[in-house]
Design an enzyme around this catalytic site. Structure first.
Site, PDB file in Angstrom:
ATOM      1  N   CYS A 146       5.990  20.366-113.589  1.00  0.00           N
ATOM      2  CA  CYS A 146       5.918  21.799-113.269  1.00  0.00           C
ATOM      3  C   CYS A 146       5.036  21.906-112.029  1.00  0.00           C
ATOM      4  O   CYS A 146       4.355  20.967-111.650  1.00  0.00           O
ATOM      5  CB  CYS A 146       5.274  22.594-114.404  1.00  0.00           C
ATOM      6  N   ARG A 194       9.410  20.408-108.097  1.00  0.00           N
ATOM      7  CA  ARG A 194       8.815  19.795-109.296  1.00  0.00           C
ATOM      8  C   ARG A 194       9.411  20.361-110.573  1.00  0.00           C
ATOM      9  O   ARG A 194       9.237  19.792-111.652  1.00  0.00           O
ATOM     10  CB  ARG A 194       7.302  20.019-109.312  1.00  0.00           C
ATOM     11  N   TRP A 231       9.415  23.317-115.427  1.00  0.00           N
ATOM     12  CA  TRP A 231      10.440  22.385-115.890  1.00  0.00           C
ATOM     13  C   TRP A 231      10.206  22.295-117.395  1.00  0.00           C
ATOM     14  O   TRP A 231       9.189  21.757-117.848  1.00  0.00           O
ATOM     15  CB  TRP A 231      10.292  21.020-115.228  1.00  0.00           C
ATOM     16  N   ASN A 253       0.551  22.503-116.279  1.00  0.00           N
ATOM     17  CA  ASN A 253       1.511  21.418-116.034  1.00  0.00           C
ATOM     18  C   ASN A 253       1.079  20.264-116.926  1.00  0.00           C
ATOM     19  O   ASN A 253      -0.063  19.819-116.866  1.00  0.00           O
ATOM     20  CB  ASN A 253       1.471  21.006-114.561  1.00  0.00           C
ATOM     21  N   GLY A 254       2.003  19.797-117.776  1.00  0.00           N
ATOM     22  CA  GLY A 254       1.662  18.679-118.674  1.00  0.00           C
ATOM     23  C   GLY A 254       2.166  18.983-120.075  1.00  0.00           C
ATOM     24  O   GLY A 254       2.991  19.865-120.284  1.00  0.00           O
ATOM     25  N   GLU A 265      21.249   1.894-108.024  1.00  0.00           N
ATOM     26  CA  GLU A 265      20.665   3.005-107.265  1.00  0.00           C
ATOM     27  C   GLU A 265      21.767   3.913-106.718  1.00  0.00           C
ATOM     28  O   GLU A 265      21.659   5.144-106.769  1.00  0.00           O
ATOM     29  CB  GLU A 265      19.791   2.465-106.146  1.00  0.00           C
ATOM     30  N   LYS A 281      22.079   7.880-107.591  1.00  0.00           N
ATOM     31  CA  LYS A 281      22.190   8.948-106.588  1.00  0.00           C
ATOM     32  C   LYS A 281      23.398   9.835-106.892  1.00  0.00           C
ATOM     33  O   LYS A 281      23.317  11.057-106.885  1.00  0.00           O
ATOM     34  CB  LYS A 281      22.333   8.350-105.184  1.00  0.00           C
ATOM     35  N   GLU A 338      22.970  11.920-110.197  1.00  0.00           N
ATOM     36  CA  GLU A 338      21.921  12.947-110.265  1.00  0.00           C
ATOM     37  C   GLU A 338      22.177  14.119-109.317  1.00  0.00           C
ATOM     38  O   GLU A 338      21.645  15.202-109.533  1.00  0.00           O
ATOM     39  CB  GLU A 338      20.536  12.355-110.043  1.00  0.00           C
ATOM     40  N   HIS A 353      33.372  -7.881-119.009  1.00  0.00           N
ATOM     41  CA  HIS A 353      32.884  -8.124-120.385  1.00  0.00           C
ATOM     42  C   HIS A 353      32.866  -6.842-121.205  1.00  0.00           C
ATOM     43  O   HIS A 353      32.021  -6.658-122.067  1.00  0.00           O
ATOM     44  CB  HIS A 353      31.476  -8.745-120.319  1.00  0.00           C
ATOM     45  N   LYS A 399      11.085  16.554-109.635  1.00  0.00           N
ATOM     46  CA  LYS A 399      10.762  15.501-108.680  1.00  0.00           C
ATOM     47  C   LYS A 399       9.749  14.518-109.234  1.00  0.00           C
ATOM     48  O   LYS A 399       9.859  13.326-109.013  1.00  0.00           O
ATOM     49  CB  LYS A 399      10.202  16.113-107.398  1.00  0.00           C
TER      50      LYS A 399
HETATM   51  C1  AGP Z   1      15.144   9.264-108.087  1.00  0.00           C
HETATM   52  O1  AGP Z   1      16.243   9.795-107.336  1.00  0.00           O
HETATM   53  C2  AGP Z   1      14.729  10.162-109.199  1.00  0.00           C
HETATM   54  N1  AGP Z   1      14.368  11.425-108.698  1.00  0.00           N
HETATM   55  C3  AGP Z   1      13.756   9.541-110.165  1.00  0.00           C
HETATM   56  O2  AGP Z   1      14.435   8.495-110.804  1.00  0.00           O
HETATM   57  C4  AGP Z   1      12.430   8.970-109.594  1.00  0.00           C
HETATM   58  O3  AGP Z   1      12.694   7.816-108.816  1.00  0.00           O
HETATM   59  C5  AGP Z   1      11.549   8.563-110.777  1.00  0.00           C
HETATM   60  O4  AGP Z   1      11.256   9.716-111.511  1.00  0.00           O
HETATM   61  C6  AGP Z   1      10.254   7.864-110.372  1.00  0.00           C
HETATM   62  O5  AGP Z   1       9.480   8.735-109.593  1.00  0.00           O
HETATM   63  P1  AGP Z   1       8.226   8.113-108.774  1.00  0.00           P
HETATM   64  O6  AGP Z   1       8.792   7.143-107.789  1.00  0.00           O
HETATM   65  O7  AGP Z   1       7.570   9.296-108.137  1.00  0.00           O
HETATM   66  O8  AGP Z   1       7.330   7.423-109.772  1.00  0.00           O
END
Ligand code: AGP
Length: 611
Positions: free
Chosen positions: A2, A27, A79, A105-106, A486, A490, A493, A509, A606
């Site tokens: 958040c 965030r 969030w 936040n938390g 990766e 991408k 997400e 497999h 984020k």
């Molecule tokens: C990556 O596209 C994502 N947003 C997510 O997987 C991110 O890499 C992950 O949350 C780790 O974040 P950080 O690198 O800030 O620790």
């Protein structure tokens, strides 16, 4: 997870708070709210949806004249962790008297216990959140001293928090506190701010104070007092913020993600700057803080991270083993922290994190320190918690990454891991000749990335093949296996296509059963010792009607492919970065064709600062 922000000063708080929320919206953005101090009253407005919805509601609720009078406030963009994104669950939350407001936040892990005790005393909760338990607890302890009430309440709290609190009976005061969730204070001229990260402060001041876990701050327009939970005064340095205001703007790009993809020649250049010794064919990484002897004594490397950072570590595993012949492995940070990891003083644990605030990665750092290992951070955000708690490591210097989907952080992480592997290798068995060759290829990475970016339009055309589908596969071998993972991450997400990354040899497999005619399969078939095997795997897919999209080297064979994306010929380890850039662009264009919210995808945030 958040974003929170607070302002106390002489200007109208509303535009400062809304502007800060917009910087923090990456965030979390399912609902938002604000509280203003108006004389001896607290005014609260909350809205479901993004910050723009809150702004509309504020203009409908509070006159411009009233907003102009209010110079103290707190605000929050959420969030959801407990309770759906509704107005009732949006922050700020209040105490029973409605005269104390709090943003958080938390996660308060023992909130149910606190809530039960308060309900037994007659409290009637109005939300499903953990935060309301804390706001009501502060109210229980409030006897005219807000800081004291907050500290007494926090003594009963288990879990993570970054909070800002106001009391109607204490105008001109904000109390902030952190444990496990980041908070940074901005010190201006006749004004003070507090926020989840510095991007929300940079438009107002460059003088910042990073709070540590356990710090409690009392903010007034002209002063900041920091104490611990026992009211013992704490001295914290005022640092100069390196961030530029422009760095958190889109700079003419349609999305932050596209801007950050195109920033990669420069961000990788920044990651390499001053760190390559072209004479000795090694890397210069003073931040590692290690003597040659300490480097020589490292028996194993364990990298910990989440998401994209985990994938970067998987590439690093290949680099360390090939260049430094050091046994290396990657562990998902949440697993590492709970599995009682077998690590010791001869191991180097590298925590990889763009934000430097990911809860599981931070916990893994603390666990590794408990086990006596050497711990380093591979982090982008300067002054972040992981950077400070590891005490040494290497900054990415990629600049702020605003888009939720990580792009330049990934290529920065891989570039630095290549440098670390080169340095460790040259301190062991890697010859000067091989080291020089690798160093030269690493040095050419900005140009290799530019060669991929130049294919933007061709990649956009390939994206049109994938966009209509709901399923896709990404295949790779060796260091391109994590790049396939990766690329799939991408795509899933930001376009919401169900994309799977697999080792190319693994598909037959079982997963190959999922192929239907036309299924897009992206195959990374760069020049490598196993390229023929990868092409065979691509043939297996094509034989079942799949559409093969192949990433091939400039000189490689594309016979197997329906669609081709060319990547530069270079060492397979180094090629992971241009290949990743191609897949970032591919995902971006697919998501754009599908009309998705690219910078702020649904359900995501984020920085995941909760477990
Ligand atoms: C990556 O596209 C994502 N947003 C997510 O997987 C991110 O890499 C992950 O949350 C780790 O974040 P950080 O690198 O800030 O620790």
């Amino acid at each position: 997870m958040c974003g929170i922000i607070g302002y106390v000063g002489r200007a109208s708080a509303t535009p400062v708070l809304l502007g800060g929320l917009r910087r923090l919206e990456y965030r979390g953005y399912d609902s938002a709210g604000m509280a203003l101090q108006e004389g001896s009253e607290l005014l609260v407005a909350r809205a479901v949806g993004k910050v723009a919805k809150l702004s509309e509601k504020i203009d409908l609720t509070w006159s411009e004249e009233l907003q102009g009078r209010c110079t103290v406030g707190i605000a929050h963009t959420r969030w959801a962790t407990h309770g759906a994104p509704t107005e009732a669950n949006a922050h700020p939350h209040r105490d029973a008297s409605q005269r104390i407001c709090l943003v958080h936040n938390g996660i308060i892990e023992n909130y149910r216990n606190i809530r039960q005790k308060l309900e037994a005393k007659g409290h009637v909760f109005v939300s499903e959140t953990d935060t309301e338990a804390l706001s009501r607890l502060v109210g229980e302890f409030y006897k005219g001293d807000l800081r004291q009430a907050v500290t007494r309440a926090l003594r009963q709290v288990e879990g993570a928090y970054g909070i800002a609190v106001m009391a109607a009976d204490e105008p001109g005061v904000i109390v902030a506190a952190r444990k496990g969730s980041p908070l940074v204070i901005g010190v201006g001229e006749g004004e003070c701010l507090v926020a989840s990260d510095a991007s929300a402060l940079v438009a107002h001041t460059r003088r910042v104070i990073y709070l540590n876990d356990g710090d409690i701050a009392l903010l007034k327009a002209d002063s900041v007092q920091i104490t611990d939970i026992d009211h013992a005064p704490i001295e914290r340095d005022v640092a100069d913020l390196e961030l530029e205001a422009a760095a958190v703007e889109k700079g003419g790009f349609e999305h932050f993600m596209l801007k950050e993809i195109h920033e990669q020649p420069e961000s990788v250049r920044n990651a390499l700057r001053g760190r390559i010794d072209a004479q000795q064919g090694t890397a210069v990484l003073s931040g590692m803080g290690t003597s040659p002897r300490e480097l020589a004594e490292i028996r194993r490397i364990v990298m910990v991270g989440c998401g994209t950072s985990l994938h970067a570590g998987m590439v690093g595993e290949f680099a360390f083993e090939e260049l430094a012949t050091i046994s290396s492995e990657v562990q998902q940070a949440a697993e590492f922290r709970y599995r009682n990891p077998i690590v010791d003083a001869h191991d180097l644990v590298i925590a990889i994190s763009q934000s430097g605030e990911t809860a599981d990665t931070l916990a893994a750092v603390r666990e590794a320190k408990e086990k006596g290992t050497m711990v380093m951070g591979l982090v982008n955000v300067v002054g972040s918690t992981i950077a400070r708690e590891t005490g040494r490591g290497v900054y990415l210097h990629a600049g702020p990454e605003i888009s939720v989907a990580s792009t330049k952080a990934f290529t920065g992480q891989v570039a630095v891991l290549l440098l670390m592997a080169l340095k460790l290798g040259r301190s062991r068995h890697l010859s000067a000749e091989r080291g020089l060759a690798i160093a030269q290829q690493i040095q050419s990475l900005p140009e290799l990335i530019e060669a991929v970016l130049a294919q933007n339009d061709a990649i956009a055309q390939v994206a049109a093949v994938i966009a209509p589908h709901e399923h896709a596969f990404f295949l790779g071998r060796g260091p391109m296996h994590p790049v396939a993972l990766e690329g799939a991450l991408k795509l899933k997400e930001i376009s919401y296509i169900h994309a799977e990354g697999y080792h190319a040899a693994e598909l037959k497999h079982g997963p190959i059963a999922l192929l239907t005619p036309g299924t897009p399969v992206v195959v990374i078939a760069n020049q490598s010792p196993v390229v023929d095997k990868v092409l065979s795997n691509a043939e297996e897919c094509r034989a079942r009607g799949a559409q093969v999209i192949a990433l091939v080297s400039q000189t490689g064979s594309a016979a197997v492919a329906d669609q081709v994306i060319r990547i530069p010929d270079c060492d397979p380890l180094v090629a992971t970065i241009p290949a990743a850039v191609a897949l970032q662009l591919l995902a971006y264009h697919v998501a754009r064709l599908r009309g998705c919210a690219i910078d702020q995808p649904r359900n995501l945030a984020k920085s995941v600062t909760v477990e």
